[in-house]
Structures are given as structure tokens and as C-alpha cells.
Write a protein that holds these residues in place. Sequence first.
Motif, PDB file in Angstrom:
ATOM      1  N   UNK A 370       0.861  -1.171   0.000  1.00 13.71           N
ATOM      2  CA  UNK A 370       0.000   0.000   0.000  1.00 13.71           C
ATOM      3  C   UNK A 370       0.902   1.226   0.000  1.00 13.71           C
ATOM      4  N   UNK A 371       0.306   2.417  -0.103  1.00 11.70           N
ATOM      5  CA  UNK A 371       1.094   3.642  -0.053  1.00 11.70           C
ATOM      6  C   UNK A 371       1.895   3.713   1.231  1.00 11.70           C
ATOM      7  N   UNK A 372       1.261   3.356   2.340  1.00 11.85           N
ATOM      8  CA  UNK A 372       1.941   3.404   3.628  1.00 11.85           C
ATOM      9  C   UNK A 372       3.131   2.453   3.651  1.00 11.85           C
ATOM     10  N   UNK A 373       2.952   1.266   3.095  1.00  8.84           N
ATOM     11  CA  UNK A 373       4.022   0.275   3.122  1.00  8.84           C
ATOM     12  C   UNK A 373       5.187   0.679   2.225  1.00  8.84           C
ATOM     13  N   UNK A 374       4.890   1.391   1.134  1.00  4.22           N
ATOM     14  CA  UNK A 374       5.961   1.891   0.285  1.00  4.22           C
ATOM     15  C   UNK A 374       6.827   2.878   1.060  1.00  4.22           C
ATOM     16  N   UNK A 375       6.177   3.681   1.878  1.00  8.14           N
ATOM     17  CA  UNK A 375       6.897   4.670   2.667  1.00  8.14           C
ATOM     18  C   UNK A 375       7.767   3.989   3.715  1.00  8.14           C
ATOM     19  N   UNK A 376       7.242   2.929   4.313  1.00 10.32           N
ATOM     20  CA  UNK A 376       7.928   2.287   5.427  1.00 10.32           C
ATOM     21  C   UNK A 376       8.951   1.240   4.988  1.00 10.32           C
ATOM     22  N   UNK A 377       9.016   0.936   3.706  1.00 12.41           N
ATOM     23  CA  UNK A 377       9.938  -0.099   3.233  1.00 12.41           C
ATOM     24  C   UNK A 377      11.387   0.339   3.417  1.00 12.41           C
ATOM     25  N   UNK A 378      12.239  -0.656   3.543  1.00  8.21           N
ATOM     26  CA  UNK A 378      13.660  -0.411   3.766  1.00  8.21           C
ATOM     27  C   UNK A 378      14.413  -0.497   2.451  1.00  8.21           C
ATOM     28  N   UNK A 379      15.215   0.544   2.129  1.00  6.22           N
ATOM     29  CA  UNK A 379      15.962   0.511   0.865  1.00  6.22           C
ATOM     30  C   UNK A 379      17.477   0.562   1.067  1.00  6.22           C
ATOM     31  N   UNK A 380      17.939   0.174   2.267  1.00  3.32           N
ATOM     32  CA  UNK A 380      19.371   0.018   2.542  1.00  3.32           C
ATOM     33  C   UNK A 380      20.133   1.326   2.395  1.00  3.32           C
ATOM     34  N   UNK A 381      19.536   2.418   2.834  1.00  2.07           N
ATOM     35  CA  UNK A 381      20.177   3.725   2.759  1.00  2.07           C
ATOM     36  C   UNK A 381      20.995   3.949   4.024  1.00  2.07           C
ATOM     37  N   UNK A 382      22.173   3.335   4.086  1.00  4.54           N
ATOM     38  CA  UNK A 382      23.074   3.464   5.228  1.00  4.54           C
ATOM     39  C   UNK A 382      24.484   3.093   4.770  1.00  4.54           C
ATOM     40  N   UNK A 383      25.506   3.588   5.451  1.00  2.00           N
ATOM     41  CA  UNK A 383      26.874   3.251   5.022  1.00  2.00           C
ATOM     42  C   UNK A 383      27.280   1.820   5.329  1.00  2.00           C
ATOM     43  N   UNK A 384      26.719   1.241   6.407  1.00  2.00           N
ATOM     44  CA  UNK A 384      27.019  -0.147   6.755  1.00  2.00           C
ATOM     45  C   UNK A 384      25.694  -0.877   6.970  1.00  2.00           C
ATOM     46  N   UNK A 385      25.456  -1.892   6.160  1.00  2.00           N
ATOM     47  CA  UNK A 385      24.179  -2.610   6.186  1.00  2.00           C
ATOM     48  C   UNK A 385      24.438  -4.077   6.515  1.00  2.00           C
ATOM     49  N   UNK A 386      23.630  -4.619   7.423  1.00  2.00           N
ATOM     50  CA  UNK A 386      23.637  -6.055   7.681  1.00  2.00           C
ATOM     51  C   UNK A 386      22.317  -6.614   7.160  1.00  2.00           C
ATOM     52  N   UNK A 387      22.404  -7.511   6.187  1.00  2.00           N
ATOM     53  CA  UNK A 387      21.215  -8.104   5.590  1.00  2.00           C
ATOM     54  C   UNK A 387      21.430  -9.610   5.471  1.00  2.00           C
ATOM     55  N   UNK A 388      20.398 -10.315   5.086  1.00  2.00           N
ATOM     56  CA  UNK A 388      20.506 -11.766   4.949  1.00  2.00           C
ATOM     57  C   UNK A 388      20.744 -12.147   3.494  1.00  2.00           C
ATOM     58  N   UNK A 389      21.209 -13.371   3.291  1.00  2.00           N
ATOM     59  CA  UNK A 389      21.389 -13.876   1.935  1.00  2.00           C
ATOM     60  C   UNK A 389      20.062 -13.885   1.183  1.00  2.00           C
ATOM     61  N   UNK A 390      18.984 -14.199   1.881  1.00  2.00           N
ATOM     62  CA  UNK A 390      17.666 -14.191   1.250  1.00  2.00           C
ATOM     63  C   UNK A 390      17.367 -12.810   0.691  1.00  2.00           C
ATOM     64  N   UNK A 391      17.602 -11.766   1.475  1.00  2.00           N
ATOM     65  CA  UNK A 391      17.302 -10.411   1.016  1.00  2.00           C
ATOM     66  C   UNK A 391      18.194 -10.001  -0.155  1.00  2.00           C
ATOM     67  N   UNK A 392      19.462 -10.420  -0.116  1.00  2.00           N
ATOM     68  CA  UNK A 392      20.359 -10.134  -1.232  1.00  2.00           C
ATOM     69  C   UNK A 392      19.841 -10.782  -2.517  1.00  2.00           C
ATOM     70  N   UNK A 393      19.506 -12.060  -2.450  1.00  2.00           N
ATOM     71  CA  UNK A 393      19.038 -12.772  -3.639  1.00  2.00           C
ATOM     72  C   UNK A 393      17.705 -12.222  -4.130  1.00  2.00           C
ATOM     73  N   UNK A 394      16.842 -11.827  -3.209  1.00  2.00           N
ATOM     74  CA  UNK A 394      15.553 -11.282  -3.622  1.00  2.00           C
ATOM     75  C   UNK A 394      15.708  -9.907  -4.260  1.00  2.00           C
ATOM     76  N   UNK A 395      16.707  -9.136  -3.838  1.00  2.00           N
ATOM     77  CA  UNK A 395      16.968  -7.859  -4.484  1.00  2.00           C
ATOM     78  C   UNK A 395      17.334  -8.056  -5.953  1.00  2.00           C
ATOM     79  N   UNK A 396      17.970  -9.166  -6.249  1.00  2.00           N
ATOM     80  CA  UNK A 396      18.411  -9.459  -7.617  1.00  2.00           C
ATOM     81  C   UNK A 396      17.373 -10.201  -8.444  1.00  2.00           C
TER      82      UNK A 396
END
Length: 833
Positions: A370-396
Amino acid sequence: MNCKDNQTFSKQLDRFIAHRSEKYDKSQDLWAHLKETSFWAFKFASKIGLGQHGQLAGLIHDIGKATAEFDQYIRSATGLIEPDEDEYVDAIGKKGKIDHSSAGAQVIYRHFSNRDQKFLFVLQILSLIISSHHSGLIDCLTTDGEDNYTRRMIKTDEKTRTSEALSNLNDDIRHQIMELLSNDDLVDQMNKKIISLRENNDLVDSYMFKISLLTRFLFSCLIDADRLNTADFEFPEGAELRNQGEYVAWPVLIDRLNLYLSKFENKNDVDAIRGNISNYCLDFSNRPKGLFQLTVPTGGGKTLASLRFALNHACKHKMERIIYIIPYTSIIDQNADVTRNILEDRTENGVYLDRIVLEHHSNLTPEKESTRQKILSENWDAPVVFATMVQFLEALFGYGARNARRMHQLANAVLIFDEIQALPVRCVHLFNLAIRFLIGGCGSTVVLCTATQPLLDQVKPEQRALQINPDQQMIPDVQTLFKELKRVKVFDRRKLRGWTDDDVAALVEQELQETGSVLIVVNTKKSAINLFQLLSQHASTEVKHLSTNMCPAHRMEVLDRIKECLPDKKPVICVSTQLIEAGVDIDFGTVIRYLAGLDSIAQSAGRCNRNGARPEPGRVIIINPQGENLDYLNDIKVGRDVAERVLDEFNTDAKQFEGDILGLKAMERYYQYYFYARKEEMCYKVGSNSVVGRSDNLFELLSTNLQSVYGYQRNNDSSPKIPLRQSFMTAAKAFQAIDSPARGVIVQYGEEGERIVNELCAAVDLEKQYRLLKQAQRYSINIYPYVFDQMTRQKVINEVQKGAGVFYLNKQFYDKDCGFSGGITNEMEFLIY
């Protein structure tokens, strides 16, 4: 309303609307939205030298909103046109039925379609990402051989209203669009970029696969720019919460790390070796960007050593961010906490400002945003990010705009893959080509970290392998390092009929007396709970449980409690699933490992005598549990079977492995067998029961897509004229980084978990919701979809607010010891509730 009426209505408008904020009772001007989206898309795409392409996509993506039909719709939907006015339309009935994405795509298509071959790629890529910006990348060819891309491009003007949109364009916007379309550099830069992706050993399929990644990258630039600008309009406070790419300078962060490292003392040989590893990584940071391996035994200090490399390397090459990618089954909290403690800014009260280290555990919002969820989504805007392999693969490769919008953040970045051996086997070909694209096409550096390096450079066919040579190894003498850091003795205690739970409990008690602390690593959550309950009833000391049924905050508290016991030599037992194998700094006297892959056994061994401070080597005992069902855990099952083969060979002739079952030679043999056993799976196979509807693989769907091409040829007696033939949408829908995708749910663990849920249920302000969702990451678990649906119907899982798409678990279904169990864990509390 006919065409003449449309034109009359358009002339009456003061301006066209891109978005409407009911909260602030204001409208976003379409021309402002196009310009601002263009600014961000230019910035994002410039990272790979295609800034003009991002700029054009941003300027033209929403011009379909410059029509009377769309304007009537949005004004009717938001109350600017009242139901009793002549221009009012049924907004509910029209929702999702007005095509405003095709107009911009058709402008590009019409401009370039009659040109020669050199225009084909820029034509199709740009028009494709624009036409797809609300749906996710569409199929160019469908799996039944239809040319879906061209069908979209030749939709009638009556449906797309492209001519009307062009006639209504703001003069400045029109001028910028035409100037970009007429610039020869637009075509030349795209073609040079595409040519640069081709490596010497590429065949057509691997080359086309990388072009598909380039297409998704530009799509990511547009999607994130569009979402960010929309969010800043509808939620202006949110702009203050984001970094917007403005980060603390790398030299400042390097100084903070150096200050932290300067306080270390070499208390023993292991500390000295860790210091040497750290220094090797510092020296290596001066290398040009590229692919490197950091092969260090568990307990060798990879986290801080790799951080030292990454900060200095990023500084030298002016890179944008560092991303730690950690296995989806592991705990990422500990590494993130250590890094945050070193690098993060604090308030006067010592509270982290969370501007430097982003710890991204899971997605708490659904794919359909929804519009609200688009606003609240995380787009990795930071100098140091810790993410999972799942999130990396899903980004691609994942489905939906929320996943894709993060992809551009992988460019000009240092990507640290911690415990790379946990990469899902079926994703190996996709992963290898993606890494080659990110390095060669996006200017990133990749470091593969583990004690047990999988043979990603020996994958067949070789066109889908990584290219690794000894010069890319960050540690100069890995063999010697492994010998110096050997701190355990391994006992193969497999027996014919296997070990019962009672047998295991007796062994645990015996080892507890021997070494004072025991870790038992099992293969399933069911085994963990059963053994924990048995030991809790009979063991002579405190027993702890760890699994992904527990939220990260809960797991960290358990680990902290265990760590309090270990230095003081207080007896303690921990029963854990394999999540403890990666990234957890903890030191037991004995580790008992249920038979699994040799890599998993080695990782478990890294939690034994970790600091080399015990008077005797740590004890690692391999056992085979009786009646264990791994039918639905194929990765573990195949790994177990291959490990048995290597263990048997070791027992017959240990010399060929230099007497070390967890050494480099044994691990290489293990991976040779393991990769050979699973070589047919690495291209991500799909079957006729999948969304693809036929036996195929995702590598093929995202490269040459031959079966779809053959289908087109059968239907048309000719070959497709479009250069990109991929089934993007179908492949994305079929892709799952893990076998069983799950839904994120917030749990009410402790006072903090309860507070977050209570405040989310009451929060109206989006700024507060944004902050709370960041906090909720550490109080969330993942639940299988069928369980989620069942428990939602039973009101056990509830939405924090209607339409929010964020859910929480009723408190009585979360156990203080084992976390989520699927059943009531506190009957009295349930009755009170």
C-alpha cells in the motif's frame, strides 16, 4: 467523455496531479514529481555510467497521468471532485484499470522503433522498465511464446492516451525529454555498457543473463527514485529519518575502528594470530576492486578483519557502502551489535542514533504494498548494512518492486558474504553470474568469507563459475593458518542404529562432567525442542534453547546468559539448530553435532574452545540421531550423506587428509562430492507444477529463454525481433531463495516487544510507525504461509491496524524458553487475555 471533452477538461485544469495527501490536504504537482524522480534516478544510475538513462526514465515514467481520464480518477478518488459533479467518476471501479505506465514507454518505442540495430537495446530496456514500473518487470516473451513486450508497446492510443499525454506535457519537461532522446550518447553509452559486460569465456546465455541484470538494475533506479519522491511528498517527516546518501565520512569510521582495535591485548597465541589476520586484511584493502576470498578458520576474527578491509577499501576507492550478507539461518545480531558499538553515533544519554549501521532482519510488510508500506519499506540507505542472503538474492531476482528497489544499492559497494558456504545450491549459477555482474558492471568489490570455501570456481559449465586464482586469497598461507588455529579434537561416534534422545542426554551429562559446558547442534526445530525438554527435566544444570522460532532479541538474551556462565566455568547446556554455526562468538568445552554436511560440522566446531584458552583441546563429537526425518530438508540430507562418505574415507586412510577431518583437504573433497551430486540443481530448476508451467530453469528464463523462443517460432514461423526475450515476471514469481518462504510477524517478547506492538496498534503518525518498524525487526519471527493464514483466521495473529500489512502474534503463543511453538504456551495468560 469523448476526445474533444478530454481536451476541454484538460485545459480547465490548473495542473495535473501525481499524488494526493489527504493527511496534509495537498496535491503533488505531476511536473514536480517527474523532475524530482528524474533527479534521484539520474543519481542512482550514474553509479554505473548510465545517469542519462535514469534521468530520462524518471522524466517520462508517469506522463500517462497527464490525461483527463487519470486526472478525473485521482480527483474523484481523493474528494477533489464531489460525487454530484459532472466530472466525477467511479474511482473504486476504475482503480488499477487506467493504464498510465504505457504512455512513457510508447514515446520511447515510437522514437526509436524505426532506427537501425544499434538502437534496439536502449529502446527495449528503457521502454520495458517504464512500462513495468507499477507491476515489476514484465515478461518480454511469455512462457507460451507470446511477444508480450511488443503487445504492450503497440497498444492502441485509445487505451494508453499517449498522444493526449504528449500534448498536455509541460514545455520544460517536453524539452528535456526530447533533448535526451535526441542525444547520441544515450544509445552509445548503453551499447558500450552492454559490450563491457561480456567476458572472454561468456557464451550467449551467460552474456544475456548479465544483460537481464543490467535491465533490472535500471528498473531498480527508477523504482527507488519514484518511491522515495512519493514518500517524501506523502510523508515529509520521513525525509528527516533517511540518510539520503549523506553518510559519515569513511576516515571518521576508520579512526573509530582503529581506536577500538588499539585497546586489544594479545593474551594468547590465538589473539596474536587474529591480529595478523587483521593486518593482512588491512594490507589487502589497497588492492583494486574485485573478487577476493577470506578463508579463515572459525574463531579467527573474520568479522573485525573484514570490517577493517571494507572500511579502508571503501575509503580508498570512494565507494558508497558496505553490505554484510549473512546466511538466512544465522544470527546477524551479534555482528551488527559489535559493529554498531564501534562505529555508531550516540546521544548524550548513550542511545544509538542508528545513522551508520542498518540491521535489516526481515520484511514485516507484504509484497503487495500500500502507499503506507511503500513509505515504510527499507531501501538500505546506510553506510554499513547487515542483511541476509535471502534479502540479497531477492533484491536481484525476487518478485515485487520492494525487493527490486534495493538492487542499485549493491553498486559501488563492498559486499562481504559471511559464511558463503550457506548459499542455497539451486542459486549457485544465478549467484555466480550476479557477482560477476556486480564486479564487472557495477564497480563493486566482493569478499567471500568462510572457514569452508565452497568450490564456486569449479562449477560446470565453466561459463557460470567464478574466476578465482591464488592472488585473490587475502591470507597468504591458509594451510599454515589452519594448523595454527586448530583447537579441537574430533570424535566420530556414529553407530549402527543411531542415537536415541536418551542416549544423547546421557552423553551430554558425561561431557558436562568432562568439560563443564556442552553445545548440541541439531538439524531440525522439532529435535531441538524435544531434546531441550528432555534435558530440562533431567540435566544437572541450566539448559538453554536456540532456534529461529525465537525472535532475535530473545536469542541474544539467551546467548548473553550463556556467555555469563562460560568464563566463570558455570555448567551450562545449550540445544540449538544450525543457526548458531554462523557469526556467533561463543566458546563451549564440548560440541555434539548431529550428522550433517562437513561444512556444518566444521562451523559447529568453531564454537568449541574458540579462543584456545582451555588446557586441553575442545571436544567435537559427531553422532547420528535415530529416526531423524530429513525428507523435507534436502540440503541437510544430501550434505549428511556426502559427509558420511568423506568420514568413511577418512577412517580408512586419514593420511590423504593430513589427519584432519575438518582441514582444507577434507573440505575440498567434501565439496567435490557435494557439488557433483547436485550439479544439475544449480541452475534453479522448476517444473510443470510451478508458475512457469513447464520443466525449465530460472537461469534459462533470464537469459536466452529458448523454450519460449521456440514457442514463438512455432506460432509465427519466424524468430522474435526483440533482443531481450526473458520471462522476467514469471521467473520472479517462481523465485524463492529458500524452499519455504515465510511471513514476518512481531512477537511480544518481554516488555520491549509488548511496547512495540502496543504503540504500533495505536500509532497514527507515519514517522512513529517508521521508527517502530525499525525497532520491531529485532522482535520478529518468520512463520510459514499456511500457518500464518490459519492463525490469522483464528485471530492468533492480528494486524496492528487495518490495512497496515504489519502483523503481531498474541502473547500467549510465544514461550519464554522456545519462542513460537504454534500452540498456547501460557494457559492462564490466555484466559486473562
